[in-house]
Structures are given as structure tokens and as C-alpha cells.
Design a protein around this motif. Structure first.
Motif, PDB file in Angstrom:
ATOM      1  N   MET A  79      10.392  13.550   8.749  1.00 54.05           N
ATOM      2  CA  MET A  79      11.573  14.375   8.496  1.00 54.05           C
ATOM      3  C   MET A  79      11.319  15.560   7.562  1.00 54.05           C
ATOM      4  O   MET A  79      11.873  16.647   7.780  1.00 54.05           O
ATOM      5  CB  MET A  79      12.723  13.520   7.972  1.00 54.05           C
ATOM      6  CG  MET A  79      13.365  12.635   9.035  1.00 54.05           C
ATOM      7  SD  MET A  79      13.965  13.542  10.480  1.00 54.05           S
ATOM      8  CE  MET A  79      15.373  14.405   9.767  1.00 54.05           C
ATOM      9  N   PRO A  80      10.506  15.408   6.494  1.00 52.28           N
ATOM     10  CA  PRO A  80      10.247  16.599   5.660  1.00 52.28           C
ATOM     11  C   PRO A  80       9.639  17.758   6.437  1.00 52.28           C
ATOM     12  O   PRO A  80       9.912  18.925   6.133  1.00 52.28           O
ATOM     13  CB  PRO A  80       9.269  16.060   4.602  1.00 52.28           C
ATOM     14  CG  PRO A  80       9.591  14.613   4.501  1.00 52.28           C
ATOM     15  CD  PRO A  80       9.921  14.187   5.905  1.00 52.28           C
ATOM     16  N   ARG A  81       8.832  17.447   7.446  1.00 52.86           N
ATOM     17  CA  ARG A  81       8.241  18.500   8.277  1.00 52.86           C
ATOM     18  C   ARG A  81       9.301  19.215   9.114  1.00 52.86           C
ATOM     19  O   ARG A  81       9.152  20.389   9.470  1.00 52.86           O
ATOM     20  CB  ARG A  81       7.198  17.897   9.222  1.00 52.86           C
ATOM     21  CG  ARG A  81       5.974  17.345   8.549  1.00 52.86           C
ATOM     22  CD  ARG A  81       5.201  16.422   9.482  1.00 52.86           C
ATOM     23  NE  ARG A  81       4.824  17.045  10.745  1.00 52.86           N
ATOM     24  CZ  ARG A  81       3.646  17.591  10.973  1.00 52.86           C
ATOM     25  NH1 ARG A  81       2.724  17.601  10.024  1.00 52.86           N
ATOM     26  NH2 ARG A  81       3.360  18.106  12.150  1.00 52.86           N
ATOM     27  N   TRP A  82      10.358  18.474   9.455  1.00 56.12           N
ATOM     28  CA  TRP A  82      11.364  19.013  10.365  1.00 56.12           C
ATOM     29  C   TRP A  82      12.591  19.572   9.668  1.00 56.12           C
ATOM     30  O   TRP A  82      13.472  20.130  10.327  1.00 56.12           O
ATOM     31  CB  TRP A  82      11.810  17.921  11.336  1.00 56.12           C
ATOM     32  CG  TRP A  82      10.710  17.398  12.198  1.00 56.12           C
ATOM     33  CD1 TRP A  82       9.496  17.968  12.422  1.00 56.12           C
ATOM     34  CD2 TRP A  82      10.728  16.183  12.956  1.00 56.12           C
ATOM     35  NE1 TRP A  82       8.747  17.193  13.266  1.00 56.12           N
ATOM     36  CE2 TRP A  82       9.473  16.090  13.617  1.00 56.12           C
ATOM     37  CE3 TRP A  82      11.673  15.186  13.141  1.00 56.12           C
ATOM     38  CZ2 TRP A  82       9.149  15.031  14.445  1.00 56.12           C
ATOM     39  CZ3 TRP A  82      11.349  14.113  13.980  1.00 56.12           C
ATOM     40  CH2 TRP A  82      10.103  14.044  14.623  1.00 56.12           C
ATOM     41  N   ALA A  83      12.680  19.400   8.355  1.00 57.48           N
ATOM     42  CA  ALA A  83      13.893  19.793   7.635  1.00 57.48           C
ATOM     43  C   ALA A  83      14.247  21.251   7.876  1.00 57.48           C
ATOM     44  O   ALA A  83      15.403  21.600   8.117  1.00 57.48           O
ATOM     45  CB  ALA A  83      13.722  19.509   6.146  1.00 57.48           C
ATOM     46  N   GLU A  84      13.251  22.121   7.811  1.00 59.68           N
ATOM     47  CA  GLU A  84      13.513  23.552   8.012  1.00 59.68           C
ATOM     48  C   GLU A  84      14.024  23.823   9.421  1.00 59.68           C
ATOM     49  O   GLU A  84      14.955  24.606   9.624  1.00 59.68           O
ATOM     50  CB  GLU A  84      12.236  24.353   7.773  1.00 59.68           C
ATOM     51  CG  GLU A  84      12.393  25.854   8.039  1.00 59.68           C
ATOM     52  CD  GLU A  84      11.083  26.607   7.922  1.00 59.68           C
ATOM     53  OE1 GLU A  84      11.084  27.824   8.211  1.00 59.68           O
ATOM     54  OE2 GLU A  84      10.065  25.987   7.569  1.00 59.68           O
ATOM     55  N   TYR A  85      13.429  23.156  10.411  1.00 59.31           N
ATOM     56  CA  TYR A  85      13.841  23.381  11.790  1.00 59.31           C
ATOM     57  C   TYR A  85      15.268  22.915  12.029  1.00 59.31           C
ATOM     58  O   TYR A  85      16.060  23.581  12.703  1.00 59.31           O
ATOM     59  CB  TYR A  85      12.908  22.635  12.745  1.00 59.31           C
ATOM     60  CG  TYR A  85      11.445  22.955  12.599  1.00 59.31           C
ATOM     61  CD1 TYR A  85      11.015  24.255  12.350  1.00 59.31           C
ATOM     62  CD2 TYR A  85      10.489  21.955  12.709  1.00 59.31           C
ATOM     63  CE1 TYR A  85       9.660  24.536  12.223  1.00 59.31           C
ATOM     64  CE2 TYR A  85       9.139  22.235  12.583  1.00 59.31           C
ATOM     65  CZ  TYR A  85       8.736  23.524  12.337  1.00 59.31           C
ATOM     66  OH  TYR A  85       7.400  23.806  12.206  1.00 59.31           O
ATOM     67  N   LEU A  86      15.600  21.730  11.493  1.00 57.90           N
ATOM     68  CA  LEU A  86      16.889  21.117  11.788  1.00 57.90           C
ATOM     69  C   LEU A  86      18.023  21.695  10.956  1.00 57.90           C
ATOM     70  O   LEU A  86      19.192  21.479  11.269  1.00 57.90           O
ATOM     71  CB  LEU A  86      16.806  19.606  11.571  1.00 57.90           C
ATOM     72  CG  LEU A  86      15.796  18.882  12.477  1.00 57.90           C
ATOM     73  CD1 LEU A  86      15.739  17.406  12.139  1.00 57.90           C
ATOM     74  CD2 LEU A  86      16.150  19.071  13.949  1.00 57.90           C
ATOM     75  N   ASN A 253      15.821  19.839  23.454  1.00 56.69           N
ATOM     76  CA  ASN A 253      15.938  19.346  22.085  1.00 56.69           C
ATOM     77  C   ASN A 253      15.806  20.445  21.043  1.00 56.69           C
ATOM     78  O   ASN A 253      16.437  20.376  19.984  1.00 56.69           O
ATOM     79  CB  ASN A 253      14.910  18.242  21.828  1.00 56.69           C
ATOM     80  CG  ASN A 253      15.460  16.865  22.161  1.00 56.69           C
ATOM     81  OD1 ASN A 253      16.637  16.715  22.502  1.00 56.69           O
ATOM     82  ND2 ASN A 253      14.623  15.849  22.061  1.00 56.69           N
ATOM     83  N   SER A 254      15.008  21.468  21.315  1.00 57.56           N
ATOM     84  CA  SER A 254      14.918  22.556  20.346  1.00 57.56           C
ATOM     85  C   SER A 254      16.238  23.307  20.257  1.00 57.56           C
ATOM     86  O   SER A 254      16.563  23.892  19.216  1.00 57.56           O
ATOM     87  CB  SER A 254      13.797  23.528  20.725  1.00 57.56           C
ATOM     88  OG  SER A 254      14.074  24.189  21.948  1.00 57.56           O
ATOM     89  N   ALA A 255      17.049  23.244  21.324  1.00 56.97           N
ATOM     90  CA  ALA A 255      18.354  23.905  21.316  1.00 56.97           C
ATOM     91  C   ALA A 255      19.467  23.003  20.811  1.00 56.97           C
ATOM     92  O   ALA A 255      20.346  23.436  20.065  1.00 56.97           O
ATOM     93  CB  ALA A 255      18.699  24.398  22.729  1.00 56.97           C
ATOM     94  N   PHE A 256      19.436  21.704  21.188  1.00 57.86           N
ATOM     95  CA  PHE A 256      20.608  20.844  20.997  1.00 57.86           C
ATOM     96  C   PHE A 256      20.405  19.654  20.058  1.00 57.86           C
ATOM     97  O   PHE A 256      21.371  18.946  19.782  1.00 57.86           O
ATOM     98  CB  PHE A 256      21.062  20.304  22.361  1.00 57.86           C
ATOM     99  CG  PHE A 256      21.504  21.369  23.318  1.00 57.86           C
ATOM    100  CD1 PHE A 256      22.525  22.249  22.987  1.00 57.86           C
ATOM    101  CD2 PHE A 256      20.888  21.510  24.551  1.00 57.86           C
ATOM    102  CE1 PHE A 256      22.930  23.234  23.867  1.00 57.86           C
ATOM    103  CE2 PHE A 256      21.293  22.495  25.440  1.00 57.86           C
ATOM    104  CZ  PHE A 256      22.319  23.361  25.095  1.00 57.86           C
ATOM    105  N   LEU A 257      19.187  19.426  19.565  1.00 51.50           N
ATOM    106  CA  LEU A 257      18.982  18.242  18.730  1.00 51.50           C
ATOM    107  C   LEU A 257      19.791  18.260  17.429  1.00 51.50           C
ATOM    108  O   LEU A 257      20.399  17.254  17.067  1.00 51.50           O
ATOM    109  CB  LEU A 257      17.501  18.058  18.420  1.00 51.50           C
ATOM    110  CG  LEU A 257      17.156  16.795  17.636  1.00 51.50           C
ATOM    111  CD1 LEU A 257      17.500  15.536  18.424  1.00 51.50           C
ATOM    112  CD2 LEU A 257      15.679  16.775  17.254  1.00 51.50           C
ATOM    113  N   PRO A 258      19.834  19.382  16.691  1.00 49.75           N
ATOM    114  CA  PRO A 258      20.607  19.358  15.433  1.00 49.75           C
ATOM    115  C   PRO A 258      22.080  19.076  15.699  1.00 49.75           C
ATOM    116  O   PRO A 258      22.716  19.726  16.531  1.00 49.75           O
ATOM    117  CB  PRO A 258      20.408  20.784  14.880  1.00 49.75           C
ATOM    118  CG  PRO A 258      19.160  21.275  15.518  1.00 49.75           C
ATOM    119  CD  PRO A 258      19.155  20.671  16.893  1.00 49.75           C
TER     120      PRO A 258
END
Length: 280
Positions: A79-86, A253-258
Motif C-alpha cells: 500500500m505505501p507504494r500505491w498511496a500516491e496513485y490511489l 483498474n487504473s481508472a476505477f479502482l480508487p
């Protein structure tokens, strides 16, 4: 089993051993239940491509250390790796970065399917989420009687995106795949055998690993170029469909995951409680 070669000796998440013409790759974690963190995703394709390039390796057994194959994705580590993306809203930069991240993880799993050497997954204990993605990319799956499987991503507000939805249809049929993916339910080894997810079930882990090694040795005794040719020809049956599906789900998922549901799933996981999804 003999000690691994120097080229594969500095691994964190995997152990590689060889016996004759068979290589054995063991998941080590380091997360609980061999959970799959950054080291795993980096090392998995390196290990399998190196073994595939070794002419002395004609079959590979993949198994987990300890009681379980894998609890799947190591959320606290990833999750720390993805925090910025999400947390980047609808901006193109974070979404593009997340798309690249998903495709990198997809490529790690696809390494098993793309190499020329047959891979046998030997599953004991839990095999959840990313673990199912990985064994779906193997050529043959065996299990111990205590094995349990779950395409669990829906439970954490995620569309599974590393290969289960693309590969399992050809293995277990669309009806079983949709049931598992829509519900996120757990199934035991007996059900897994009935639907074709695993070929055979063995009484315990020791019997499972012995059977996997014996099967690998039987494969390794056959003409290596012919065995590789068989794998290549079989892979062509589903290659285009799998590749297209992986591209599509990574874009989805890059569009709708968050979502608020994803945040709720993460919080509920940390608080050890049932999530309350609202569809937001």
C-alpha cells in the motif's frame, strides 16, 4: 535437493534448489503466510526466466514454505507504494503510474506462463488472491487435502487484475470462475479437484511435494525440445485472449479502482472487522 547456483542465491522471497533436471522454487514470504510483497514481485520473473535459460532444468516445482502456499498480496507492504496513485484523484499522472504498476505485476505472474519449461504448482494450506493468480499461470496444479483457495479480491473492493479472471476460465470453466470471482468464497481441495482447478489431492504436504517432484521428474525424462514445443502449442490456444484481458483489466483498474469501498475495505482489514460497502 542441492544448493542453488550463485546467480539465484541472493533472494529474499524465494528459495531455489535443484535435484537432477528438476528445480524447486519455494515461496518464503517474508510476510506472514508467504504474503507477496515487493521482493516477491521483483524476484519471481527473474527466477523463472533464469531457470528457463538453464538447459539442465527441464521441469519446475513451485510450492510454499511452512503451512501455506500464500495468503496473497501483502497489503501492508504494497500500500505505501500505491498511496500516491490511489490518492491522486482523476489526474492522468497518478492513473498512468498505477497502470504501469499493474502491468509490471501482471508481467511477473505471466513469466510462469511464458517460459518454455513446465511448471507444477504444489499447494498446501491457503492459496488466496495473488496466490491463485500465480498458480493459474502454472501448467499443472496439485494440492494437499488441507488446501483452500479463494479468488478473494471482490472482498476488498478490487477487480482481480493479475490473471485469475483471464486464465481460470480455460481451467475450471466460466461458470465456476464467475461464482468464485463474484462471491470471493473459499473452496476446499475436494471442490478444487472436482472443478479441475487441481489435478490431484494428496493426504498431506509431504505426500504432495513428493508427488510433484515425481511428476516433474517424469516430465523431465522426456525429450526437452518436444516438451517445450507442447507447451508453446498449448499456450497459443489462449495467448491472445489472455493478453487482451490483462490489458483491459489493467486499464479498468487504473481508472476505477480508487473508491470509498476500497478505503473501507482497507480500514476494515486493519481493524479486523467486516467492511460496510456503499457502492461509492
Amino acid at each position: 535437493m542441492t544448493e542453488p547456483a550463485d546467480a539465484l542465491s541472493d533472494l529474499v522471497s524465494l528459495r531455489v534448489e535443484r535435484s537432477g533436471r528438476v528445480a524447486e522454487v519455494t515461496l518464503l514470504g517474508p510476510g506472514k503466510g508467504n504474503a507477496m510483497g515487493p521482493d516477491f514481485w521483483r524476484e519471481l520473473p527473474v527466477v523463472f526466466r533464469a531457470l528457463d535459460a538453464d538447459p539442465n532444468v527441464r521441469a519446475i516445482v513451485l510450492t510454499g514454505s511452512g503451512e501455506h502456499f500464500s495468503y496473497g498480496l501483502d497489503l501492508p507492504a504494497m500500500m505505501p507504494r500505491w498511496a500516491e496513485y490511489l490518492s491522486g484523484g482523476a489526474l492522468a499522472g497518478p492513473r498512468t503510474g498505477f497502470l504501469e504498476e499493474i502491468r509490471t505485476l501482471q508481467a511477473s505472474v505471466s513469466a510462469l506462463a511464458e517460459i518454455r519449461t513446465p511448471v507444477i504448482a504444489a499447494v498446501a494450506g491457503w492459496c488466496i488472491g495473488g496466490g491463485v493468480d500465480v498458480i493459474s499461470a502454472a501448467d499443472i496444479r496439485l494440492a494437499s487435502a488441507d488446501a483452500k483457495f479463494s479468488v478473494r479480491e471482490v472482498k476488498v473492493a478490487v477487480v482481480a487484475d493479475l490473471g485469475s479472471l483471464q486464465r481460470l476460465g480455460a481451467i475450471i470453466g466460466e461458470g465456476h470462475l464467475r461464482e468464485l470471482a463474484f462471491t470471493g468464497r473459499d473452496i476446499d481441495a475436494a471442490r478444487a479437484e472436482r472443478i479441475g482447478l487441481v489435478n490431484d489431492v494428496y493426504p498431506d504436504r509431504d505426500a504432495l511435494v513428493a508427488a510433484a517432484r515425481a511428476l516433474a521428474a517424469e516430465i523431465a525424462a522426456n525429450p526437452p525440445l518436444v516438451v517445450r514445443g507442447v507447451k508453446e502449442v498449448l499456450a497459443e490456444n489462449t495467448r491472445a485472449q489472455v493478453e487482451a484481458g490483462l490489458r483491459y483489466v489493467s486499464a479498468w483498474n487504473s481508472a476505477f479502482l480508487p473508491s470509498k469501498d476500497l478505503a473501507e475495505a482497507t480500514q476494515a482489514f486493519l481493524e479486523r472487522r467486516e467492511p460496510r460497502f456503499t457502492g461509492e
